[in-house]
Design a protein around this motif. Structure first.
Motif, mmCIF file in Angstrom:
data_model
loop_
_atom_site.group_PDB
_atom_site.id
_atom_site.type_symbol
_atom_site.label_atom_id
_atom_site.label_comp_id
_atom_site.label_asym_id
_atom_site.label_seq_id
_atom_site.Cartn_x
_atom_site.Cartn_y
_atom_site.Cartn_z
ATOM 1 N N LYS A 1 0.814 -1.210 0.000
ATOM 2 C CA LYS A 1 0.000 0.000 0.000
ATOM 3 C C LYS A 1 0.852 1.266 0.000
ATOM 4 C CE LYS A 1 -4.175 -1.965 2.055
ATOM 5 N NZ LYS A 1 -5.157 -1.893 3.167
ATOM 6 N N LYS A 2 1.834 1.324 0.881
ATOM 7 C CA LYS A 2 2.731 2.482 0.923
ATOM 8 C C LYS A 2 3.613 2.535 -0.325
ATOM 9 C CE LYS A 2 1.600 4.379 4.846
ATOM 10 N NZ LYS A 2 1.014 5.740 4.905
ATOM 11 N N ARG A 3 3.938 1.361 -0.852
ATOM 12 C CA ARG A 3 4.733 1.316 -2.087
ATOM 13 C C ARG A 3 3.937 1.893 -3.257
ATOM 14 N NH1 ARG A 3 9.385 -1.294 -3.276
ATOM 15 N NH2 ARG A 3 9.307 -2.550 -1.378
ATOM 16 N N LEU A 4 2.628 1.625 -3.251
ATOM 17 C CA LEU A 4 1.777 2.198 -4.286
ATOM 18 C C LEU A 4 1.706 3.720 -4.135
ATOM 19 C CD1 LEU A 4 -0.158 1.951 -6.650
ATOM 20 C CD2 LEU A 4 -1.995 1.399 -5.025
ATOM 21 N N GLU A 5 1.612 4.202 -2.908
ATOM 22 C CA GLU A 5 1.639 5.653 -2.672
ATOM 23 C C GLU A 5 2.938 6.250 -3.193
ATOM 24 O OE1 GLU A 5 0.678 7.202 1.205
ATOM 25 O OE2 GLU A 5 -0.614 5.485 1.643
ATOM 26 N N LEU A 6 4.048 5.550 -2.935
ATOM 27 C CA LEU A 6 5.348 6.025 -3.410
ATOM 28 C C LEU A 6 5.387 6.051 -4.929
ATOM 29 C CD1 LEU A 6 8.303 6.831 -3.003
ATOM 30 C CD2 LEU A 6 8.876 4.395 -2.801
ATOM 31 N N ALA A 7 4.888 4.997 -5.567
ATOM 32 C CA ALA A 7 4.876 4.943 -7.031
ATOM 33 C C ALA A 7 4.070 6.098 -7.614
ATOM 34 C CB ALA A 7 4.308 3.606 -7.496
ATOM 35 N N ASP A 8 2.899 6.356 -7.029
ATOM 36 C CA ASP A 8 2.060 7.456 -7.503
ATOM 37 C C ASP A 8 2.772 8.794 -7.355
ATOM 38 O OD1 ASP A 8 -0.021 5.765 -8.183
ATOM 39 O OD2 ASP A 8 -1.116 6.053 -6.310
ATOM 40 N N LEU A 9 3.469 8.974 -6.229
ATOM 41 C CA LEU A 9 4.160 10.238 -5.976
ATOM 42 C C LEU A 9 5.354 10.407 -6.924
ATOM 43 C CD1 LEU A 9 3.780 12.638 -4.114
ATOM 44 C CD2 LEU A 9 5.356 11.563 -2.488
ATOM 45 N N LEU A 10 6.050 9.322 -7.210
ATOM 46 C CA LEU A 10 7.156 9.377 -8.170
ATOM 47 C C LEU A 10 6.648 9.736 -9.562
ATOM 48 C CD1 LEU A 10 9.131 6.230 -6.988
ATOM 49 C CD2 LEU A 10 9.991 8.587 -6.952
ATOM 50 N N TYR A 11 5.497 9.168 -9.920
ATOM 51 C CA TYR A 11 4.871 9.508 -11.202
ATOM 52 C C TYR A 11 4.546 10.997 -11.262
ATOM 53 C CZ TYR A 11 0.945 10.197 -14.389
ATOM 54 O OH TYR A 11 0.090 10.700 -15.352
ATOM 55 N N GLU A 12 3.914 11.498 -10.191
ATOM 56 C CA GLU A 12 3.496 12.897 -10.167
ATOM 57 C C GLU A 12 4.685 13.857 -10.201
ATOM 58 O OE1 GLU A 12 1.047 13.351 -6.720
ATOM 59 O OE2 GLU A 12 -0.386 11.819 -7.376
ATOM 60 N N SER A 13 5.807 13.434 -9.632
ATOM 61 C CA SER A 13 6.975 14.306 -9.574
ATOM 62 C C SER A 13 7.831 14.233 -10.835
ATOM 63 C CB SER A 13 7.836 13.959 -8.354
ATOM 64 O OG SER A 13 8.366 12.649 -8.459
ATOM 65 N N GLY A 14 7.475 13.329 -11.757
ATOM 66 C CA GLY A 14 8.229 13.212 -13.010
ATOM 67 C C GLY A 14 9.347 12.196 -12.969
ATOM 68 N N ASN A 15 9.479 11.455 -11.857
ATOM 69 C CA ASN A 15 10.502 10.405 -11.751
ATOM 70 C C ASN A 15 9.927 9.091 -12.281
ATOM 71 O OD1 ASN A 15 12.430 12.108 -10.469
ATOM 72 N ND2 ASN A 15 11.327 11.872 -8.538
ATOM 73 N N TRP A 16 9.729 9.047 -13.583
ATOM 74 C CA TRP A 16 8.952 7.960 -14.162
ATOM 75 C C TRP A 16 9.661 6.612 -14.145
ATOM 76 C CZ3 TRP A 16 5.824 10.151 -18.917
ATOM 77 C CH2 TRP A 16 4.855 11.055 -18.428
ATOM 78 N N GLU A 17 10.976 6.609 -14.326
ATOM 79 C CA GLU A 17 11.679 5.319 -14.308
ATOM 80 C C GLU A 17 11.559 4.658 -12.942
ATOM 81 O OE1 GLU A 17 15.338 4.598 -16.011
ATOM 82 O OE2 GLU A 17 14.724 5.283 -17.983
ATOM 83 N N LEU A 18 11.706 5.442 -11.891
ATOM 84 C CA LEU A 18 11.562 4.898 -10.543
ATOM 85 C C LEU A 18 10.114 4.492 -10.279
ATOM 86 C CD1 LEU A 18 13.832 7.305 -8.449
ATOM 87 C CD2 LEU A 18 14.325 4.956 -9.144
ATOM 88 N N ALA A 19 9.174 5.283 -10.802
ATOM 89 C CA ALA A 19 7.754 4.951 -10.639
ATOM 90 C C ALA A 19 7.452 3.593 -11.268
ATOM 91 C CB ALA A 19 6.885 6.037 -11.261
ATOM 92 N N VAL A 20 7.989 3.345 -12.449
ATOM 93 C CA VAL A 20 7.780 2.068 -13.132
ATOM 94 C C VAL A 20 8.266 0.906 -12.264
ATOM 95 C CG1 VAL A 20 8.585 0.630 -15.065
ATOM 96 C CG2 VAL A 20 7.761 2.945 -15.489
ATOM 97 N N GLU A 21 9.441 1.074 -11.664
ATOM 98 C CA GLU A 21 9.993 0.020 -10.808
ATOM 99 C C GLU A 21 9.060 -0.278 -9.632
ATOM 100 O OE1 GLU A 21 13.942 1.012 -9.599
ATOM 101 O OE2 GLU A 21 14.646 1.411 -11.643
ATOM 102 N N GLU A 22 8.542 0.782 -9.014
ATOM 103 C CA GLU A 22 7.677 0.591 -7.847
ATOM 104 C C GLU A 22 6.330 -0.014 -8.234
ATOM 105 O OE1 GLU A 22 8.779 0.717 -4.934
ATOM 106 O OE2 GLU A 22 10.658 1.751 -5.349
#
Length: 327
Positions: free
Chosen positions: A65-86
């Motif tokens: 659940k928290k990992r999904l929150e992190l992925a969403d936040l990485l997406y929103e901040s433009g860190n897309w490669e890291l978002a994909v990993e999460e």
């Protein structure tokens, strides 16, 4: 038979904002693009939240659940490669979360990693118990395969099966616009506005489609309504600024108002090639061609990996006959 509640979801757009981001598509290519994310709200204290969530998932790696929150936040901040990993990590832990799979697939699409997106959609397809969702996913796969006509048929089936879901109409309208079928796209966007009259995304897409079909009066109504809903939104301001430039409102008192809008757009999206192009256009229309060229030249120097910047700079040089520089 009880109708399945599973459905492709669309954010509550009427209360959302368009957030411009500068995104690096990959470390290997270093290509940077400007994108506009549709978020339900602006995320404050973003960096602090990123640090907190990153620390949490490191301490509790098995959670999702928290990992999904992190992925969403990485997406929103433009860190897309890291978002994909999460997102991949979340799906490994919770493969039945079809919405996460669709979000990951769409993100991979935006990054141009189409074969990976297709694999994600293929995995999501058998998880769907909803006929309309299945058609929608098949449409996304056809988009990735560069088969827009087939994608249209799939999205039409999805919309026919679940006409109350604006996501299907939005996907259909976007593909029709890509096919230069502005009339068909407009019909799809109208369906969204029948469901949600103040849907800002549908209003803006309708505006673009109305311009394409030459219905400028109705287009103005759509843009004006969008301004009433989100007067300080980047996507709305950018279109109003483009309109003022088309009308050549660059001199006198009107010119002062246009200049204020130029500054507002640049403040919202200082990394945007579109924003700098509009600023350059403002000065070109004022007869200050040298300043117009200098603006775009400076942008390419500051953002050499942004292809849109080079495109605008090249067109500007071509307009003034600088053929050697264009080459």
């Amino acid at each position: 038979m009880k109708k399945s509640k599973e459905r492709v979801s669309l954010a509550k757009i009427s209360a959302s904002v368009f957030t411009p981001r500068l995104v690096k598509l990959s470390e290997s290519s270093k290509v940077e693009l400007n994108v506009q994310l549709v978020l339900e709200k602006k995320n404050t204290r973003q960096q602090q939240k990123l640090k907190t969530l990153t620390k949490y998932v490191q301490q509790y790696p098995s959670g999702w659940k928290k990992r999904l929150e992190l992925a969403d936040l990485l997406y929103e901040s433009g860190n897309w490669e890291l978002a994909v990993e999460e997102y991949h990590q979340v799906i490994e832990r919770q493969p039945q979360l079809i919405q996460v799979g669709l979000k990951l697939g769409k993100l991979l699409q935006l990054m141009g990693r189409l074969s990976e997106a297709i694999k994600i959609y293929d995995k999501a397809l058998p998880l769907s118990s909803n006929v309309a969702t299945g058609h929608h996913i098949q449409g996304l796969i056809e988009v990735c395969r560069s088969h827009p006509e087939k994608a249209v048929k799939m999205f039409e089936k999805a919309a026919s099966s679940e006409p109350e879901n604006p996501s299907h109409w939005l996907a259909l309208g976007r593909v029709q616009m890509e096919l230069n079928n502005a009339d068909a796209a407009l019909r799809a966007f109208k369906q969204i506005l029948l469901l949600q009259p103040d849907d800002i995304v549908a209003l803006i897409h309708s505006y673009d489609a109305l311009l394409a079909v030459g219905d400028f009066q109705e287009a103005e109504l759509k843009l004006s309504r969008a301004e009433e809903l989100l007067p300080d939104d980047y996507s709305v301001l950018k279109r109003r600024l483009a309109y003022r430039c088309r009308m050549k409102l660059v001199l006198g008192e009107e010119g002062k108002q246009t200049k204020k809008m130029v500054n507002a757009v640049l403040k919202l999206a200082p990394h945007s090639a579109d924003a700098h192009q509009l600023k350059a256009e403002y000065y070109r229309l004022r007869g200050e061609s040298a300043k117009s060229v200098a603006i775009l030249k400076k942008f390419t120097e500051e953002y050499p990996n942004n292809p849109n910047g080079w495109c605008y700079y090249t067109r500007c040089l071509s307009d003034i006959g600088e053929n050697q520089a264009v080459a």
